[in-house]
Design a protein around this motif. Structure first.
Motif, PDB file in Angstrom:
ATOM      1  N   THR A 164       8.500  15.294  -4.332  1.00 42.13           N
ATOM      2  CA  THR A 164       8.872  15.090  -5.857  1.00 42.13           C
ATOM      3  C   THR A 164       8.096  13.907  -6.560  1.00 42.13           C
ATOM      4  O   THR A 164       7.760  13.109  -5.660  1.00 42.13           O
ATOM      5  N   PRO A 165       8.026  13.764  -7.857  1.00 42.31           N
ATOM      6  CA  PRO A 165       7.530  12.682  -8.427  1.00 42.31           C
ATOM      7  C   PRO A 165       8.233  11.335  -8.111  1.00 42.31           C
ATOM      8  O   PRO A 165       7.288  10.595  -7.982  1.00 42.31           O
ATOM      9  N   LEU A 166       9.331  11.291  -7.846  1.00 43.59           N
ATOM     10  CA  LEU A 166      10.092  10.182  -7.489  1.00 43.59           C
ATOM     11  C   LEU A 166       9.959   9.660  -6.165  1.00 43.59           C
ATOM     12  O   LEU A 166       9.615   8.447  -5.903  1.00 43.59           O
ATOM     13  N   PHE A 167       9.623  10.733  -5.240  1.00 48.26           N
ATOM     14  CA  PHE A 167       9.205  10.290  -3.962  1.00 48.26           C
ATOM     15  C   PHE A 167       7.834   9.660  -3.971  1.00 48.26           C
ATOM     16  O   PHE A 167       7.639   8.442  -3.092  1.00 48.26           O
ATOM     17  N   ARG A 168       7.025  10.496  -4.708  1.00 47.63           N
ATOM     18  CA  ARG A 168       5.499   9.722  -4.704  1.00 47.63           C
ATOM     19  C   ARG A 168       5.458   8.330  -5.353  1.00 47.63           C
ATOM     20  O   ARG A 168       4.725   7.494  -4.965  1.00 47.63           O
ATOM     21  N   LEU A 169       6.288   8.121  -6.399  1.00 47.41           N
ATOM     22  CA  LEU A 169       6.308   6.788  -7.035  1.00 47.41           C
ATOM     23  C   LEU A 169       6.908   5.765  -5.757  1.00 47.41           C
ATOM     24  O   LEU A 169       6.521   4.547  -5.742  1.00 47.41           O
ATOM     25  N   TRP A 170       8.007   6.171  -5.028  1.00 49.16           N
ATOM     26  CA  TRP A 170       8.636   5.308  -4.003  1.00 49.16           C
ATOM     27  C   TRP A 170       7.641   5.139  -3.058  1.00 49.16           C
ATOM     28  O   TRP A 170       7.518   3.921  -2.637  1.00 49.16           O
ATOM     29  N   LEU A 171       7.004   6.165  -2.473  1.00 49.14           N
ATOM     30  CA  LEU A 171       6.018   5.887  -1.445  1.00 49.14           C
ATOM     31  C   LEU A 171       4.898   4.847  -2.248  1.00 49.14           C
ATOM     32  O   LEU A 171       4.370   4.017  -1.234  1.00 49.14           O
ATOM     33  N   GLY A 172       4.484   5.155  -3.307  1.00 39.11           N
ATOM     34  CA  GLY A 172       3.449   4.296  -3.927  1.00 39.11           C
ATOM     35  C   GLY A 172       3.674   2.717  -3.793  1.00 39.11           C
ATOM     36  O   GLY A 172       3.024   1.889  -3.378  1.00 39.11           O
ATOM     37  N   VAL A 173       4.904   2.426  -4.074  1.00 36.81           N
ATOM     38  CA  VAL A 173       5.417   1.123  -4.103  1.00 36.81           C
ATOM     39  C   VAL A 173       5.556   0.533  -2.621  1.00 36.81           C
ATOM     40  O   VAL A 173       5.270  -0.582  -2.284  1.00 36.81           O
ATOM     41  N   THR A 174       5.935   1.468  -1.551  1.00 35.02           N
ATOM     42  CA  THR A 174       6.289   0.803  -0.437  1.00 35.02           C
ATOM     43  C   THR A 174       4.769   0.487   0.267  1.00 35.02           C
ATOM     44  O   THR A 174       4.539  -0.322   0.738  1.00 35.02           O
ATOM     45  N   GLU A 175       3.853   1.474   0.165  1.00 37.74           N
ATOM     46  CA  GLU A 175       2.499   1.208   0.544  1.00 37.74           C
ATOM     47  C   GLU A 175       1.599   0.293  -0.309  1.00 37.74           C
ATOM     48  O   GLU A 175       0.975  -0.427   0.399  1.00 37.74           O
ATOM     49  N   TYR A 176       2.218  -0.076  -1.344  1.00 41.05           N
ATOM     50  CA  TYR A 176       1.560  -1.217  -2.010  1.00 41.05           C
ATOM     51  C   TYR A 176       2.006  -2.512  -1.544  1.00 41.05           C
ATOM     52  O   TYR A 176       1.041  -3.674  -1.374  1.00 41.05           O
ATOM     53  N   LEU A 177       3.377  -2.566  -0.950  1.00 33.69           N
ATOM     54  CA  LEU A 177       3.664  -3.716  -0.324  1.00 33.69           C
ATOM     55  C   LEU A 177       3.186  -3.851   1.050  1.00 33.69           C
ATOM     56  O   LEU A 177       2.540  -4.966   1.375  1.00 33.69           O
ATOM     57  N   PHE A 178       3.060  -2.806   1.822  1.00 34.93           N
ATOM     58  CA  PHE A 178       2.768  -2.918   3.370  1.00 34.93           C
ATOM     59  C   PHE A 178       1.513  -3.074   3.565  1.00 34.93           C
ATOM     60  O   PHE A 178       0.797  -3.443   4.559  1.00 34.93           O
ATOM     61  N   ARG A 179       0.472  -2.626   2.626  1.00 34.59           N
ATOM     62  CA  ARG A 179      -0.895  -2.487   2.834  1.00 34.59           C
ATOM     63  C   ARG A 179      -1.495  -3.683   1.885  1.00 34.59           C
ATOM     64  O   ARG A 179      -2.615  -3.711   1.998  1.00 34.59           O
ATOM     65  N   LYS A 180      -0.991  -4.772   1.663  1.00 34.86           N
ATOM     66  CA  LYS A 180      -1.462  -5.936   1.112  1.00 34.86           C
ATOM     67  C   LYS A 180      -0.805  -7.163   2.095  1.00 34.86           C
ATOM     68  O   LYS A 180       0.342  -7.313   1.624  1.00 34.86           O
ATOM     69  N   PRO A 181      -1.407  -7.254   3.106  1.00 34.66           N
ATOM     70  CA  PRO A 181      -1.022  -8.288   4.177  1.00 34.66           C
ATOM     71  C   PRO A 181      -0.584  -9.583   3.564  1.00 34.66           C
ATOM     72  O   PRO A 181       0.525 -10.337   3.844  1.00 34.66           O
ATOM     73  N   THR A 182      -1.242 -10.174   2.378  1.00 33.81           N
ATOM     74  CA  THR A 182      -0.808 -11.603   1.837  1.00 33.81           C
ATOM     75  C   THR A 182       0.573 -11.262   1.242  1.00 33.81           C
ATOM     76  O   THR A 182       1.595 -11.991   1.310  1.00 33.81           O
TER      77      THR A 182
END
Length: 415
Positions: free
Chosen positions: A323-341
Motif C-alpha cells: 500500500t502507499p502507506l507501507f511504502r512511506l513507512w518503509l521509506g522512512v525506516t530505510e532512511y534511518l537505517f541506511r544512514k549510519p551517522t
C-alpha cells in the motif's frame, strides 16, 4: 461484458450496469441519489441484487461478511460470479464456500490502498478461487476501469502478504496516535515533532485515523498472521524501551544493527537509491519546520525493523502488493537505517537523552494495548478505542489528507 449486470451488496464499486443495495435504512436515500441514473438500480436488500446480477460484489465489513452471505447467498443467480472486497480473505472465502450454491463461481478482489487514494497504478489483488478462465477474464476486464495494477493471488497468499505489509504498519501509527492523545499532544504544534521523518509520522497517523475503524479492525482481528505480527511489534517496542531505560547501549546497538543488517543489507539494498530524500521529507509538514531539530530516538522505527527481523520478513519482497502507506513507512525506516551517522545518533539519544522518555512510555503502553485489543478479538472494544482517538484529531483531517496525498504522489514517482 455489455450485458453483464454487476450487483453490489453494501454499495461501493460501480460497474457498467449496477444493481445495488445497502442496509434498509439507507434505501430511500440511495434511491433518490441515483434516481437520474438509468444504469443504477437500487434494491431494498440483497435478495433482489443476488437474484438479478451476473457478478455480485459483497462490499461489507469483514466482521459481518459471514452473516450477510448467509442471508443472501442462497438467492444467488444461477452460474453467477461472486466476490468480496474485505481485507482478510480467509473468513470471506469460507463464507462463500459455506453459503453459495455449487454452480456459483468465486472471484474476489481487494484494492490495496485507502479510500482517499487514486486507484490508478495502485495494486488491486484479484483472487480466482473457484471459476473458469473465461469468468476470470471477464472480472479482470470489469475491474480494469480503475486503471489499477492487477495482482493475481490465492486467498492464502493475499492474507499473508497483507499481514506482512499492513498489519504492523497500522499498529505503529495507531499506537502513535494513542500516545499523543494520552499526553494531550497535537504533535504538529510541538517543534520536536515537525520536519523530516516526523512529518511522515504525523501525516500517516492522521490519515489512518481519518478513515473508518473497520478498515483496520478486520485485517488485524481476523487474520491470524496479523495477530502474531502485531504481538511481535509490541514485544519489540517493549524490549527496546527497556534497553533504553536501563542504559544498555552496547546491547541496544547490537540488536538494532543486527536487525538493520538482516532487513536492509542482506536484502540487497546496499547502493540502491533511498525511497525518500531529505527534500521530500521536509516538504510535507503540518507545522512550521524549526531551524534546529530536536533529536529523536525513533523507538517506533527501531521497533518496526526489529519486528521484521524477528519475524523473518523482508519488506521489499512484497512491493508489488504494498500500500502507499507501507511504502512511506518503509521509506522512512530505510532512511534511518541506511544512514549510519543518523542511526548512531539515534542510538546515542536513546540512551543519553530523556526528552522523549514520557512519549516513549505512552507509546509502549499504546503498542501493548492495541496488541491486547487484537488478541481479545473484540470488534466493539477496537471500535471504541479507535473512535475516541479519532475524535481527538478530527479537526486536522482535511489538511492531513491533502498533504498525505501529495506525499504519496512523490513516493509513487520513485516506486
Amino acid at each position: 461484458m455489455e450485458e453483464t449486470v454487476i450487483g453490489i451488496i453494501g454499495m461501493g464499486l460501480m460497474g457498467k450496469m449496477v444493481h445495488a443495495c445497502d442496509t434498509i435504512d439507507k434505501f430511500k436515500t440511495l434511491e433518490e441519489e441515483f434516481s437520474d441514473n438509468e444504469k443504477v438500480a437500487i434494491f431494498e436488500d440483497g435478495y433482489g441484487v443476488s437474484r438479478s446480477s451476473d457478478y455480485i460484489i459483497y462490499s461489507v465489513e469483514a466482521e459481518t461478511i459471514e452473516k450477510v452471505v448467509a442471508e443472501y447467498g442462497r438467492a444467488t443467480k444461477k452460474h453467477a460470479i461472486v466476490g468480496g472486497q474485505t481485507s482478510c480473505k480467509a473468513p470471506e472465502i469460507a463464507a462463500f464456500e459455506r453459503h453459495l450454491p455449487p454452480d456459483v463461481e468465486i472471484i474476489s478482489c481487494h484494492s490495496l490502498h485507502g479510500p482517499n487514494v487514486d486507484p490508478k497504478e495502485q495494486p488491486l489483488a484479484i483472487i480466482k478461487h473457484r471459476a473458469s478462465q473465461q469468468s476470470f477474464d471477464l472480472v479482470c476486464r470489469i475491474l480494469s476501469c480503475f486503471g489499477a495494477k492487477h495482482v493475481h493471488l490465492s486467498a492464502e497468499a493475499h492474507d499473508r502478504i497483507t499481514a506482512d505489509t499492513q498489519a504492523v504498519t497500522h499498529a505503529a501509527f495507531l499506537s502513535m496516535g494513542t500516545a499523543w492523545r494520552s499526553n494531550n499532544q497535537f504533535p504538529w504544534e510541538i517543534t520536536r515533532y515537525v520536519g523530516g521523518i516526523e512529518n511522515v509520522k504525523c501525516n500517516i497517523t492522521l490519515r489512518i485515523y481519518s478513515n473508518k475503524w473497520h478498515v483496520y479492525a478486520g485485517l488485524a482481528i481476523l487474520n491470524p498472521s496479523a495477530k502474531r505480527q502485531i504481538r511481535q511489534y509490541a514485544e519489540s517496542v517493549t524490549d527496546l524501551f527497556k534497553l533504553m531505560l536501563g542504559g544498555h547501549k552496547t546491547e541496544l546497538e547490537r540488536r538494532v544493527k543486527t536487525a538493520g543488517e538482516a532487513v536492509f543489507t542482506a536484502a540487497g539494498r546496499r547502493g540502491e537509491p533511498l525511497l525518500l530524500s531529505d527534500e521530500a521529507l521536509d516538504r510535507f509538514s503540518l507545522g512550521k519546520v524549526p531551524k534546529e531539530r530536536t533529536p529523536n530516538n525513533h523507538l517506533s522505527l527501531l521497533a518496526m525493523v526489529d519486528c521484521w527481523w524477528k519475524l523473518g520478513i523482508v519488506p521489499y519482497d512484497h512491493m508489488i502488493c504494498s500500500t502507499p502507506l507501507f511504502r512511506l513507512w518503509l521509506g522512512v525506516t530505510e532512511y534511518l537505517f541506511r544512514k549510519p551517522t543518523l542511526l548512531n545518533e539515534v542510538i546515542d539519544i536513546a540512551i543519553e537523552d530523556n526528552t522523549f522518555r514520557s512519549d516513549d512510555l505512552e507509546f509502549t503502553f499504546a503498542a501493548r494495548g492495541w496488541s491486547d485489543c487484537v488478541t481479545f478479538g473484540d470488534f466493539s472494544v477496537y471500535r471504541d478505542r479507535f473512535e475516541q482517538i479519532q475524535s481527538y484529531f478530527a479537526p486536522r483531517f482535511p489538511e492531513a489528507t491533502r498533504i498525505g496525498n501529495e506525499m504519496i504522489k512523490v513516493l509513487l514517482e520513485k516506486t
